[in-house]
Design a protein around this motif. Structure first.
Motif, PDB file in Angstrom:
ATOM      1  N   LEU A 272       0.807  -1.170   0.011  1.00  0.00           N
ATOM      2  CA  LEU A 272      -0.014   0.006   0.077  1.00  0.00           C
ATOM      3  C   LEU A 272       0.794   1.105   0.263  1.00  0.00           C
ATOM      4  CD1 LEU A 272      -2.815  -0.903   2.269  1.00  0.00           C
ATOM      5  CD2 LEU A 272      -2.756  -1.044  -0.254  1.00  0.00           C
ATOM      6  N   ALA A 273       2.067   1.247   0.556  1.00  0.00           N
ATOM      7  CA  ALA A 273       2.987   2.528   0.545  1.00  0.00           C
ATOM      8  C   ALA A 273       3.447   2.659  -0.789  1.00  0.00           C
ATOM      9  CB  ALA A 273       4.157   2.166   1.425  1.00  0.00           C
ATOM     10  N   ASP A 274       3.625   1.650  -1.542  1.00  0.00           N
ATOM     11  CA  ASP A 274       3.984   1.690  -2.959  1.00  0.00           C
ATOM     12  C   ASP A 274       2.865   2.475  -3.737  1.00  0.00           C
ATOM     13  OD1 ASP A 274       6.314   0.612  -2.631  1.00  0.00           O
ATOM     14  OD2 ASP A 274       5.837  -1.418  -3.363  1.00  0.00           O
ATOM     15  N   GLY A 275       1.515   1.881  -3.358  1.00  0.00           N
ATOM     16  CA  GLY A 275       0.350   2.314  -4.037  1.00  0.00           C
ATOM     17  C   GLY A 275       0.280   3.819  -3.737  1.00  0.00           C
ATOM     18  N   PHE A 276       0.462   4.211  -2.527  1.00  0.00           N
ATOM     19  CA  PHE A 276       0.258   5.741  -2.244  1.00  0.00           C
ATOM     20  C   PHE A 276       1.274   6.504  -2.999  1.00  0.00           C
ATOM     21  CE2 PHE A 276      -1.383   4.022   1.914  1.00  0.00           C
ATOM     22  CZ  PHE A 276      -2.739   4.015   1.530  1.00  0.00           C
ATOM     23  N   GLU A 432      -0.911  -2.288  12.477  1.00  0.00           N
ATOM     24  CA  GLU A 432       0.310  -2.510  12.235  1.00  0.00           C
ATOM     25  C   GLU A 432       0.717  -1.795  11.120  1.00  0.00           C
ATOM     26  OE1 GLU A 432       2.651  -3.555  14.425  1.00  0.00           O
ATOM     27  OE2 GLU A 432       0.961  -3.824  15.896  1.00  0.00           O
ATOM     28  N   ALA A 433       0.016  -1.945   9.841  1.00  0.00           N
ATOM     29  CA  ALA A 433       0.273  -1.252   8.784  1.00  0.00           C
ATOM     30  C   ALA A 433       0.473   0.186   8.892  1.00  0.00           C
ATOM     31  CB  ALA A 433      -0.667  -1.464   7.750  1.00  0.00           C
ATOM     32  N   TYR A 434      -0.512   0.921   9.517  1.00  0.00           N
ATOM     33  CA  TYR A 434      -0.247   2.251   9.833  1.00  0.00           C
ATOM     34  C   TYR A 434       1.198   2.515  10.657  1.00  0.00           C
ATOM     35  CZ  TYR A 434      -4.817   3.670   8.115  1.00  0.00           C
ATOM     36  OH  TYR A 434      -6.027   4.061   7.056  1.00  0.00           O
ATOM     37  N   ARG A 435       1.460   1.850  11.598  1.00  0.00           N
ATOM     38  CA  ARG A 435       2.997   2.097  12.002  1.00  0.00           C
ATOM     39  C   ARG A 435       3.911   2.009  10.958  1.00  0.00           C
ATOM     40  NH1 ARG A 435       2.089   1.668  17.576  1.00  0.00           N
ATOM     41  NH2 ARG A 435       0.461   0.301  18.337  1.00  0.00           N
ATOM     42  N   TYR A 436       3.816   1.030  10.164  1.00  0.00           N
ATOM     43  CA  TYR A 436       4.838   1.175   8.960  1.00  0.00           C
ATOM     44  C   TYR A 436       4.885   2.527   8.264  1.00  0.00           C
ATOM     45  CZ  TYR A 436       7.347  -3.409   9.378  1.00  0.00           C
ATOM     46  OH  TYR A 436       8.024  -4.410   9.577  1.00  0.00           O
ATOM     47  N   PHE A 437       3.656   2.825   7.903  1.00  0.00           N
ATOM     48  CA  PHE A 437       3.335   3.952   6.897  1.00  0.00           C
ATOM     49  C   PHE A 437       4.145   5.272   7.731  1.00  0.00           C
ATOM     50  CE2 PHE A 437      -0.731   2.090   5.871  1.00  0.00           C
ATOM     51  CZ  PHE A 437      -0.215   1.354   4.735  1.00  0.00           C
ATOM     52  N   ASP A 438       3.657   5.252   9.164  1.00  0.00           N
ATOM     53  CA  ASP A 438       4.438   6.490   9.834  1.00  0.00           C
ATOM     54  C   ASP A 438       5.909   6.579   9.670  1.00  0.00           C
ATOM     55  OD1 ASP A 438       4.390   8.962  11.738  1.00  0.00           O
ATOM     56  OD2 ASP A 438       5.146   7.263  13.371  1.00  0.00           O
ATOM     57  N   THR A 439       6.531   5.154   9.831  1.00  0.00           N
ATOM     58  CA  THR A 439       8.119   5.030   9.988  1.00  0.00           C
ATOM     59  C   THR A 439       8.584   5.281   8.495  1.00  0.00           C
ATOM     60  OG1 THR A 439       8.019   3.447  11.506  1.00  0.00           O
ATOM     61  CG2 THR A 439       9.884   3.394   9.995  1.00  0.00           C
ATOM     62  N   GLY A 444      11.466   9.624   4.787  1.00  0.00           N
ATOM     63  CA  GLY A 444      11.408  10.471   3.557  1.00  0.00           C
ATOM     64  C   GLY A 444      10.626   9.947   2.546  1.00  0.00           C
ATOM     65  N   GLY A 445       9.660   8.584   2.762  1.00  0.00           N
ATOM     66  CA  GLY A 445       8.932   8.219   1.732  1.00  0.00           C
ATOM     67  C   GLY A 445       9.265   6.867   1.373  1.00  0.00           C
ATOM     68  N   ILE A 446       8.519   6.221   0.529  1.00  0.00           N
ATOM     69  CA  ILE A 446       8.910   4.867   0.276  1.00  0.00           C
ATOM     70  C   ILE A 446      10.272   4.833  -0.514  1.00  0.00           C
ATOM     71  CG2 ILE A 446       7.258   4.914  -1.765  1.00  0.00           C
ATOM     72  CD1 ILE A 446       8.057   1.817   0.749  1.00  0.00           C
ATOM     73  N   LEU A 447      10.463   5.611  -1.349  1.00  0.00           N
ATOM     74  CA  LEU A 447      11.463   5.719  -2.553  1.00  0.00           C
ATOM     75  C   LEU A 447      12.827   5.855  -1.458  1.00  0.00           C
ATOM     76  CD1 LEU A 447      12.478   5.236  -5.359  1.00  0.00           C
ATOM     77  CD2 LEU A 447      12.425   7.677  -5.516  1.00  0.00           C
ATOM     78  N   GLU A 448      12.812   6.840  -0.539  1.00  0.00           N
ATOM     79  CA  GLU A 448      13.992   6.797   0.455  1.00  0.00           C
ATOM     80  C   GLU A 448      14.141   5.574   1.195  1.00  0.00           C
ATOM     81  OE1 GLU A 448      16.513   9.137   0.262  1.00  0.00           O
ATOM     82  OE2 GLU A 448      15.524   9.751  -1.656  1.00  0.00           O
ATOM     83  N   ALA A 449      13.101   5.096   1.771  1.00  0.00           N
ATOM     84  CA  ALA A 449      13.219   3.877   2.505  1.00  0.00           C
ATOM     85  C   ALA A 449      13.844   2.686   1.681  1.00  0.00           C
ATOM     86  CB  ALA A 449      11.879   3.543   2.938  1.00  0.00           C
ATOM     87  N   VAL A 450      13.614   2.460   0.409  1.00  0.00           N
ATOM     88  CA  VAL A 450      14.038   1.765  -0.314  1.00  0.00           C
ATOM     89  C   VAL A 450      15.551   1.838  -0.568  1.00  0.00           C
ATOM     90  CG1 VAL A 450      13.986   0.756  -2.666  1.00  0.00           C
ATOM     91  CG2 VAL A 450      12.045   1.047  -1.525  1.00  0.00           C
ATOM     92  N   LYS A 451      15.723   3.232  -0.982  1.00  0.00           N
ATOM     93  CA  LYS A 451      17.307   3.388  -1.264  1.00  0.00           C
ATOM     94  C   LYS A 451      18.204   3.306  -0.202  1.00  0.00           C
ATOM     95  CE  LYS A 451      16.959   6.884  -4.927  1.00  0.00           C
ATOM     96  NZ  LYS A 451      16.947   8.346  -5.264  1.00  0.00           N
ATOM     97  N   LYS A 452      17.461   3.670   1.206  1.00  0.00           N
ATOM     98  CA  LYS A 452      18.218   3.260   2.234  1.00  0.00           C
ATOM     99  C   LYS A 452      18.381   1.995   3.069  1.00  0.00           C
ATOM    100  CE  LYS A 452      17.347   7.942   4.110  1.00  0.00           C
ATOM    101  NZ  LYS A 452      16.471   8.779   4.970  1.00  0.00           N
ATOM    102  N   GLY A 453      17.568   0.985   2.289  1.00  0.00           N
ATOM    103  CA  GLY A 453      17.610  -0.464   2.591  1.00  0.00           C
ATOM    104  C   GLY A 453      16.672  -0.903   3.711  1.00  0.00           C
ATOM    105  N   PHE A 454      15.820   0.049   3.970  1.00  0.00           N
ATOM    106  CA  PHE A 454      15.252  -0.173   5.306  1.00  0.00           C
ATOM    107  C   PHE A 454      13.898  -1.447   4.999  1.00  0.00           C
ATOM    108  CE2 PHE A 454      10.958   0.527   7.442  1.00  0.00           C
ATOM    109  CZ  PHE A 454      11.313   0.132   8.542  1.00  0.00           C
ATOM    110  N   ILE A 455      13.452  -1.159   3.929  1.00  0.00           N
ATOM    111  CA  ILE A 455      12.429  -2.174   3.448  1.00  0.00           C
ATOM    112  C   ILE A 455      12.771  -3.485   3.370  1.00  0.00           C
ATOM    113  CG2 ILE A 455      10.611  -2.842   1.820  1.00  0.00           C
ATOM    114  CD1 ILE A 455      10.009  -0.006   3.198  1.00  0.00           C
ATOM    115  N   GLN A 456      14.028  -3.707   2.606  1.00  0.00           N
ATOM    116  CA  GLN A 456      14.843  -4.823   2.396  1.00  0.00           C
ATOM    117  C   GLN A 456      15.245  -5.104   3.617  1.00  0.00           C
ATOM    118  OE1 GLN A 456      15.371  -1.820   0.774  1.00  0.00           O
ATOM    119  NE2 GLN A 456      16.236  -2.005  -0.976  1.00  0.00           N
TER     120      GLN A 456
END
Length: 572
Positions: A272-276, A432-439, A444-456
């Motif tokens: 859903l974060a990707d979708g937003f 729990e999903a809203y907790r992840y959205f907040d994090t 800095g958003g999903i793209l930055e979270a991916v670039k920083k390796g957080f999601i992975q």
């Protein structure tokens, strides 16, 4: 302590927490009055039960476990917030689309398989592509050696797409194509085939996956840096919004996130974060949310934990509708409807005792149906060994048909709605999903979270913990770490002949000799100019290049020369 700046996700978490019920006295009294004396009498030692999302589960749930507004949050089918289904009559009005994933070998091989499935009752096409195609390489590239047609069909040019769809009326079928990095090129090929068949573009229907964010998160099949791919998705979104009204240009995929080892909550939240993010992208491109968001569709995994999967899908609908209305100001009902395809889990399939996979797939398909999916693919029992055989595919399709026509499961909408456990679990997964959205927002958003390796890193941690549980026997897989059998005999599997590679290379060589190469060169030069201008929509130029029979790799290389490549961060 640093003060946290409140954002939309923060406020939603506070709202959810404010509506939680207090202490469950009925449960506490029952536990001390009845359960604990029984356990002492029988010698049962209490142990912890958790699901894939590490959510602790009680023995039993009551009304006191539900939020104070649970009846409002449930709603009714076809009404906001769509927890119980997006259509008022769901499967009574129309069964889910049975869309079996198919594609292997040469385009001619795949064409035969698609026609076979249509003859046996499939109601939607779904095409898989091989690794060279997914990475934007032609059949004659040295890197393609040994991979042609192995995990999907090979497509190097418009000629291949024409052969895949030969004899199939594109105005009568809906086609889903699982392609991401070169999604704009493959979409252009589909459009070009329709034009050659003189089918109006407003009549072709289907979905191209195009979810590049989940490639960086999970599947790892990209060509360019993220921003370049996102620009191409933007161009495809704008072009299709204006010209191909029944084409869903992004299928936002949680499936691959789950296959990479995520939990159900992580699949829900990251998808859903990707979708937003794609909603933000469309708005930034100048589109009205109610003009393009209705054609963003989703693709979820249905895994083996039955109730967790149902709760995940119910929570997904509610979150999407709520956020699109509250955060993005949508005014149209259709924008709020989260429509999704589901595929049964691949990582629950085992090569040991493969016939057990039929049972696993059946349970997972039931969860998807009770979760309210719009279309469904059931995996074949032999897919832990190889691409599915015709026999295995037929059994997988028959599984859906039996569930649809014999079991009575589709007769009642959201049959588990109102279950104390299901409603509590739906609420908990939403929270729990809203907790992840907040994090993610704070990173800095999903793209930055991916670039920083957080999601992975989050997914890798979940996958590692599950593997440890399996090795320690705390989680059971029948035939793997319990009820094993020695000296199992191998099963018959589909084998892709090396001839597929030879045929594809020879055909591509002939195409390059007979096409108008001056026209190809001109179309690629025009595409390069368009790609160098960030304000230009590249889709019309990609379509022209495709129609000139420029190859997939030739078109992809234009972008490679401009944008370069990308390596993901080291995750520590």
């Amino acid at each position: 302590m640093e003060k946290r700046e409140e954002n939309y996700w923060d406020s939603k978490l506070k709202e959810i927490q404010s509506k939680k019920s207090g202490e469950n006295k009925a449960y506490s009294e029952w536990k001390s009055r009845t359960l604990q004396p029984w356990n002492r009498k029988t010698g049962y030692r209490e142990k912890e039960y958790t699901n894939s999302s590490s959510i602790d589960l009680k023995e039993v749930y009551t009304k006191d476990d539900l939020s104070k507004d649970y009846t409002e949050k449930m709603g009714m089918p076809g009404e906001y917030p769509y927890t119980r289904g997006i259509y008022p009559n769901m499967y009574r009005g129309r069964k889910w689309t049975m869309r079996m994933f198919s594609g292997f070998g040469t385009p001619e091989d795949t064409n035969r398989r698609l026609k076979y499935l249509i003859e046996h009752g499939e109601s939607g096409l779904s095409i898989a592509f091989d690794m060279p195609t997914l990475y934007g390489f032609d059949a004659d590239n040295p890197r393609s050696d040994g991979e042609i047609g192995r995990c999907g069909v090979n497509v190097s040019s418009l000629q291949d797409m024409e052969e895949i769809l030969e004899g199939i009326d594109l105005s009568e079928v809906s086609t889903s194509m699982t392609i991401n990095a070169p999604a704009a090129v493959v979409t252009a090929m589909y459009i070009a085939v329709a034009k050659k068949k003189k089918i109006p573009l407003e009549r072709i229907a289907g979905t191209v996956q195009a979810d590049i964010l989940k490639e960086y998160i999970a599947q790892k099949e990209w060509i360019y840096p993220p921003e370049a791919h996102i620009r191409l998705i933007r161009d495809m979104m704008v072009y299709c919004t204006e010209n191909v009204p029944k084409w869903n240009y992004i299928s936002i995929s949680g499936y691959h996130i789950r296959e990479a080892g995520s939990s159900a909550v992580q699949e829900l939240a990251f998808t859903l974060a990707d979708g937003f993010y794609y909603v933000d992208m469309g708005i930034k491109a100048g589109l009205n949310v109610d003009d393009f968001a209705p054609r963003l569709s989703f693709f979820f995994n249905s895994s083996i934990n039955f109730f967790e999967e149902i709760a995940k899908m119910r929570a997904a609908r509610r979150i999407w509708a709520t956020v699109l209305r509250e955060k993005y100001g949508s005014k149209k009902e259709r924008t709020l409807l989260l429509r999704f395809h589901t595929q049964t889990s691949g990582y629950t399939l085992t090569w040991q005792q493969p016939l057990n996979n039929i049972v696993r797939t059946t349970v997972e398909a039931m969860a998807a149906i009770m979760g309210g999916t719009q279309s469904l693919h059931t995996n074949s029992y032999d897919e832990a060994w190889a691409l599915p055989s015709e026999e295995a595919v037929k059994i997988a399709l028959r599984t859906q048909q039996i569930l649809a026509d014999e079991t009575g499961i589709p007769d009642v909408i959201d049959p588990l709605g109102g279950s104390y456990y299901v409603e509590w679990l739906t609420d908990r997964m939403e929270e729990e999903a809203y907790r992840y959205f907040d994090t993610i927002e704070r990173l800095g958003g999903i793209l930055e979270a991916v670039k920083k390796g957080f999601i992975q890193k989050e997914i890798a941690g979940t996958s590692y913990r599950r593997q440890i549980r399996l090795e320690q026997g705390k989680e059971i897989m029948v035939g793997v770490n319990r009820y094993e059998e020695k000296n199992e005999k191998p099963i018959s599997t589909l084998k892709i002949s090396h001839k597929a590679q030879i045929d594809q290379i020879n055909k591509l060589k002939k195409l390059k000799e007979t096409r108008n190469n001056l026209e190809v060169k001109k179309s690629l030069q025009d595409l390069e100019k368009a790609l160098r201008n960030p304000d230009e929509n590249a889709m019309p130029y990609i379509i022209k290049a495709v129609e000139a029979y420029a190859t997939l790799e030739e078109i992809s290389n234009v972008g490679r020369n401009i944008f370069g490549e990308w390596k993901e961060p080291v995750i520590v």
